[in-house]
Design a protein around this motif. Sequence first.
Motif, short mmCIF file in Angstrom:
data_model
loop_
_atom_site.label_atom_id
_atom_site.label_comp_id
_atom_site.label_asym_id
_atom_site.label_seq_id
_atom_site.Cartn_x
_atom_site.Cartn_y
_atom_site.Cartn_z
N UNK A 1 17.45 1.44 -0.44
CA UNK A 1 16.35 0.48 -0.29
C UNK A 1 16.47 -0.64 -1.31
N UNK A 2 16.20 -1.83 -0.84
CA UNK A 2 16.16 -3.01 -1.70
C UNK A 2 14.69 -3.42 -1.82
N UNK A 3 14.17 -3.39 -3.05
CA UNK A 3 12.75 -3.62 -3.30
C UNK A 3 12.58 -4.93 -4.07
N UNK A 4 11.79 -5.83 -3.49
CA UNK A 4 11.59 -7.14 -4.11
C UNK A 4 10.23 -7.19 -4.79
N UNK A 5 10.24 -7.63 -6.04
CA UNK A 5 9.02 -7.72 -6.85
C UNK A 5 8.52 -9.16 -6.88
N UNK A 6 7.22 -9.29 -7.15
CA UNK A 6 6.67 -10.62 -7.35
C UNK A 6 7.36 -11.25 -8.56
N UNK A 7 7.82 -12.46 -8.41
CA UNK A 7 8.59 -13.12 -9.46
C UNK A 7 10.05 -13.22 -9.13
N UNK A 8 10.46 -12.47 -8.05
CA UNK A 8 11.83 -12.61 -7.57
C UNK A 8 12.79 -11.50 -7.93
N UNK A 9 12.44 -10.62 -8.87
CA UNK A 9 13.35 -9.54 -9.25
C UNK A 9 13.55 -8.58 -8.09
N UNK A 10 14.75 -8.06 -7.95
CA UNK A 10 15.07 -7.09 -6.91
C UNK A 10 15.63 -5.82 -7.53
N UNK B 1 17.04 1.36 -4.72
CA UNK B 1 16.78 2.78 -4.89
C UNK B 1 17.25 3.55 -3.68
N UNK B 2 17.84 4.72 -3.92
CA UNK B 2 18.30 5.55 -2.80
C UNK B 2 17.13 5.95 -1.89
N UNK B 3 16.01 6.28 -2.51
CA UNK B 3 14.83 6.70 -1.76
C UNK B 3 13.65 5.83 -2.16
N UNK C 1 13.00 4.56 9.75
CA UNK C 1 12.86 4.21 8.33
C UNK C 1 13.49 5.31 7.48
N UNK C 2 14.82 5.28 7.35
CA UNK C 2 15.52 6.33 6.61
C UNK C 2 15.09 6.34 5.14
N UNK C 3 15.09 7.53 4.56
CA UNK C 3 14.86 7.71 3.12
C UNK C 3 13.54 7.11 2.65
N UNK C 4 12.58 6.99 3.57
CA UNK C 4 11.24 6.52 3.22
C UNK C 4 10.26 7.69 3.26
N UNK C 5 9.53 7.87 2.17
CA UNK C 5 8.44 8.84 2.10
C UNK C 5 7.15 8.04 1.91
N UNK C 6 6.38 7.94 2.97
CA UNK C 6 5.15 7.15 2.95
C UNK C 6 3.97 8.10 2.76
N UNK C 7 3.54 8.26 1.52
CA UNK C 7 2.55 9.28 1.22
C UNK C 7 1.20 8.98 1.86
N UNK C 8 0.82 7.72 1.91
CA UNK C 8 -0.49 7.36 2.46
C UNK C 8 -0.29 6.82 3.86
N UNK C 9 -0.10 7.74 4.78
CA UNK C 9 0.24 7.39 6.15
C UNK C 9 -0.80 7.94 7.12
N UNK C 10 -0.74 7.50 8.37
CA UNK C 10 -1.61 8.09 9.38
C UNK C 10 -1.43 9.61 9.45
#
Length: 511
Positions: free
Chosen positions: A134-143, A146-148, A400-409
């Motif tokens: 996973x590629x995670x983009x933060x406010x401010x532009x930093x990326x 993470x594997x999961x 959505x591979x390797x995604x754990x969405x804790x607050x989900x339906x």
Amino acid sequence: MQDQHGIAPSESAAAPAAGEPDHEAIIVGAGFGGMGAAIQLGRLGLTRLAILERGGDLGGTWHVNRYPGLAVDIASFTYSYSFAPNPHWSRMFAPGEELKRYAEHVADTYGLRRHMRFNTVVESARWDERARWWEVRLRGGETLTGRYLVTATGFLSQPKVPDLPGIGTFAGKVVHSTDWDDTYDLTGRRAAVIGTGATAVQLIPVVARRVAELTVYQRTPIWVTPKLDAPIPPVVRRLFARLPVTQRAARVVNSTVLEAIMVVGVLHYRHARLANRGAELLARAHLRRQVRDPELRRKLTPRYSFGCKRPTFSNTYFPSFTLPHVRLETSPIARVEPDAIVTEDGRRTEIDTLLLATGFDLWETNFPALRITGRDGLDLGGWWRANRFQAYQGLTVPGFPNLLSLNSPYSYSGLSYFTTIEAQMRHIGRLFGELRRRGSTVFEVTREANDAFLDRVTRLLGDSVFTLGNCAPARSYYFNQHGEPALLRPTATLSTLREAGRFPLSAYDYA
């Protein structure tokens, strides 16, 4: 060498090897959900974690919320991790600052702070199919990579501000319950509270003791039952500390009673109408005992079935409305003026302080709370809205591979949020155990398993008060914009925990 809790401090800051992502897992949110996931991943040997928190400290809702009267509305014995009991609660229903200290204690005990970055807003996450992370983009532009990816943004994390005509013109003080101003003195104020949900039930009695005048604007009344609250004597706290089994017993008893009264009668309404009716009668008797005025009592009595909207406990909420300087207003608000609120019946009430206890926006902005893009450019929020809100066992989503969405339906189980967290921790343990056994690094729930789970919960909800009761007047956040009660998992707590540790491993594809 790992510490006693399964996290290896010396490895936590190790740089990634060539060709590896920055982190083994990125967790979004440093509340109890995110910390539970981090604890479980640490037990499984994942040490390069990043816990990203938009707030200035850990604790989630117990860091954000500081409004007067804040406390748990589930007994403290139950509202905590079962594997990290706190024998030092001061009351049966602990005040908010004790939950904040408990969160800090857990973070320190399990060495989680070194993974945390505060004041860090995650704007989006994208699955990189080539790199398989996973590629995670933060406010401010930093990326970050993470594997999961674990999203633990909370169910109640996006405050809802009422869209009332003229609210932007109000010249007095406006305070939302999630952004309380501790420096503002309520003494002698002419205040208004908009909202009568669980937050307002705690807030109103405290505000009523401070202000000169208080008007409460109610759209939907709430079922309130007696609160069996009291200080926990020091001798009992010492007993809990010396013999933890006694506190575990208290937890089991409390959980069992709550399950029987508040869960069975709601989720198994078809077969347990008497339990539901008994809870409603208890709430009605509580209201009758505390409010003698029949007209006021009528206004405070819900017209929807018990359980359609989250009920709560209080011994001080109803008496607040019997005070001479407190007024309950049930006519809809027509507009807000610079110094007043005007209702549709023409009543104009001058105020200098506007307190918003208007809850949270779950379905429009919180599912998900950030833009998540999976395989082939699939947008999670868009997919949910086009194909119904769904997640396998309330945790994983096909595409959505390797995604754990804790607050989900369909993830919220039981009456305590910690039931949900610990069930998801069990699921993570079983899933990652199979990944390790296979030597795999990628998982994805199959569409067949996801569809079967969705069909099952939909069928079970057919027995619930949400389907068979009178829920139309409730305006409950349990229901999404399509009228589906897609938040709660309609299985008993023990069944949820058991299934989390026994789901078929064939429910996932591995690579």
